[in-house]
Write an enzyme that holds these catalytic residues in place. Structure first.
Site, PDB file in Angstrom:
ATOM      1  N   LYS A 129       0.845  -1.206   0.000  1.00  0.00           N
ATOM      2  CA  LYS A 129       0.000   0.000   0.000  1.00  0.00           C
ATOM      3  C   LYS A 129       0.872   1.245   0.000  1.00  0.00           C
ATOM      4  O   LYS A 129       2.085   1.147   0.246  1.00  0.00           O
ATOM      5  CB  LYS A 129      -0.901  -0.041   1.231  1.00  0.00           C
ATOM      6  CG  LYS A 129      -0.137  -0.087   2.537  1.00  0.00           C
ATOM      7  CD  LYS A 129      -1.009  -0.592   3.677  1.00  0.00           C
ATOM      8  CE  LYS A 129      -0.249  -0.494   4.988  1.00  0.00           C
ATOM      9  NZ  LYS A 129      -0.935  -1.193   6.079  1.00  0.00           N
ATOM     10  N   TYR A 133      16.266  29.889   7.293  1.00  0.00           N
ATOM     11  CA  TYR A 133      15.107  30.618   7.814  1.00  0.00           C
ATOM     12  C   TYR A 133      15.210  30.824   9.317  1.00  0.00           C
ATOM     13  O   TYR A 133      15.611  29.918  10.049  1.00  0.00           O
ATOM     14  CB  TYR A 133      13.822  29.834   7.528  1.00  0.00           C
ATOM     15  CG  TYR A 133      13.298  30.023   6.129  1.00  0.00           C
ATOM     16  CD1 TYR A 133      12.952  31.288   5.651  1.00  0.00           C
ATOM     17  CD2 TYR A 133      13.137  28.933   5.285  1.00  0.00           C
ATOM     18  CE1 TYR A 133      12.466  31.456   4.366  1.00  0.00           C
ATOM     19  CE2 TYR A 133      12.641  29.074   4.001  1.00  0.00           C
ATOM     20  CZ  TYR A 133      12.314  30.349   3.546  1.00  0.00           C
ATOM     21  OH  TYR A 133      11.837  30.501   2.274  1.00  0.00           O
TER      22      TYR A 133
HETATM   23  C1  LIG Z   1      -0.123  -2.029   6.706  1.00  0.00           C
HETATM   24  C2  LIG Z   1      -0.616  -3.330   7.111  1.00  0.00           C
HETATM   25  C3  LIG Z   1       0.263  -4.415   7.266  1.00  0.00           C
HETATM   26  C4  LIG Z   1       1.768  -4.249   7.228  1.00  0.00           C
HETATM   27  O1  LIG Z   1       2.171  -3.674   8.466  1.00  0.00           O
HETATM   28  P1  LIG Z   1       3.692  -3.360   8.826  1.00  0.00           P
HETATM   29  O2  LIG Z   1       3.621  -2.842  10.220  1.00  0.00           O
HETATM   30  O3  LIG Z   1       4.145  -2.306   7.872  1.00  0.00           O
HETATM   31  O4  LIG Z   1       4.456  -4.599   8.692  1.00  0.00           O
HETATM   32  C5  LIG Z   1      -0.284  -5.653   7.518  1.00  0.00           C
HETATM   33  N1  LIG Z   1      -1.633  -5.819   7.641  1.00  0.00           N
HETATM   34  C6  LIG Z   1      -2.495  -4.795   7.533  1.00  0.00           C
HETATM   35  C7  LIG Z   1      -3.945  -5.043   7.700  1.00  0.00           C
HETATM   36  C8  LIG Z   1      -2.024  -3.511   7.291  1.00  0.00           C
HETATM   37  O5  LIG Z   1      -2.889  -2.497   7.197  1.00  0.00           O
END
Ligand SMILES: *Cc1c(COP(=O)(O)O)cnc(C)c1O
Length: 348
Positions: A38, A248
């Site tokens: 994702k 800045y």
């Molecule tokens: C994002 C996500 C993961 C992966 O989690 P990490 O902490 O990045 O390993 C796994 N399962 C779900 C449902 C998620 O939303």
């Protein structure tokens, strides 16, 4: 690829990505090991990640929404599963019904929506204590899913990166649900959950951050390798005299005459102001400190005594995730997902 190079780039280490996935897969024992891709593969580029992990045997990928699924579908070989973690909204249905990706149904309304469309096969998310997405573990989940064929039953750990009693509670609740709901596979562990031990692995693990170099628990240190290496080009070198201020709000005042390099990187690229006064770059093994505030597109580095640094040179930004998180106050996740589109992403 752009027609000419950007002044900032993200060097991405394919071997490290693959090695991280293989280590995580090994930790899960007999469980299959998937990959959360994702947020465009946590900012690295989901397509490139999927290609590389498919090639070494990863068969399960997870995205949040259907636009992310659409972006990846052309790449999916036969036998590769793509799951959409946020389930299906009404707006998604037309696409979801013709997609090869499958929703992880999260709410009773989503379940009804999928059934009403005449669909049987799906994944299911059960909430076991995070109170985020998923059907409440205390509800009559078996009745809710009557008529559906659940491929994989998911739940998600809220505190797997800590030694919290919630981990065991969630594990116990998940085991209860597992006995009540028939599914082909069961999946609970993210990166940190994998490090909690084999009890948490079930049939399928879902690492994200650790694929990309994040250390979710101490146990992974020394095994997980850095994957993303930001580099920025020097746009100007200047001499600053004692008493001059830099950047800045003049937060840095030169205590002596100094050489300063101005780099093409800033908070609009995801290199946030939390690095002001504590970020660094490494040149020939030596760490050189940022001085003054990080601007939107620029930052300043103290290069005093580095006679050979010149305009046009590329410098390595220190971005080991656990260390960068500790100095900046940002999470390892934010450090990756914030990296913007102005980087050229270069896989090596
Ligand atoms: C994002 C996500 C993961 C992966 O989690 P990490 O902490 O990045 O390993 C796994 N399962 C779900 C449902 C998620 O939303």
């Amino acid at each position: 690829m752009r027609s000419f190079p950007a002044p900032l780039r993200l060097r991405l280490d394919s071997d490290a990505l693959v090695s991280n996935w293989q280590w995580l897969a090994g930790q899960g024992g007999a469980a299959a090991c998937g990959a959360a891709v994702k947020a465009d593969g946590y900012g690295l580029g989901a397509r490139e990640v999927v290609r590389r992990l498919t090639a070494v045997g990863c068969r399960d990928f997870f995205v949040s929404n259907w636009h992310e699924a659409e972006h990846l579908e052309p790449l999916l070989e036969q036998g590769i599963n793509l799951s959409v973690l946020h389930g299906v909204r009404e707006e998604d249905m037309a696409y979801a019904l013709m997609s090869r990706a499958m929703p992880v149904l999260c709410s009773p309304i989503q379940i009804e929506r999928w059934k009403a469309a005449g669909r049987g096969e799906c994944h299911l998310m059960v909430d076991t204590g995070m109170s985020r997405l998923g059907v409440d573990w205390r509800s009559d989940v078996a009745t809710l899913v009557e008529g559906l064929s659940v491929d994989t039953l998911f739940s998600h750990l809220a505190s797997a990166d800590e030694d919290s009693p919630l981990n065991e509670s969630q594990l116990e609740r998940f085991a209860v649900i597992k006995n009540k709901v028939d599914a082909r596979r069961y999946s609970l562990a993210n990166s940190a959950g994998i490090c909690l031990g084999r009890d948490y692995a079930f049939d399928l693990t879902r690492p994200g951050i650790s694929l990309y170099g994040g250390i979710a628990r101490e146990r992974a240190a020394g095994h997980i390798r850095q994957v993303a290496f930001p580099q920025a080009q020097v746009l100007q070198c200047r001499r600053v005299v004692a008493g001059d201020t830099v950047g800045y709000n003049a937060t840095f005042r030169a205590p002596a005459d100094m050489d300063v390099a101005i780099l093409n990187l800033g908070y609009a690229d995801g290199y946030l102001r939390g690095f002001s006064g504590c970020g660094s770059v490494t040149v020939d093994g030596e760490s050189l400190p940022l001085i003054g505030r990080v601007s939107m597109d620029l930052l300043a580095v103290d290069v005093t005594g580095q006679a050979d640094i010149c305009e046009g040179q590329w410098l390595d930004i220190d971005y080991d995730l656990p260390r960068a998180a500790a100095v900046s106050g940002l999470s390892q996740y934010e450090l990756l997902t914030g990296l913007g589109n102005r980087f050229d992403r270069i896989w090596v």
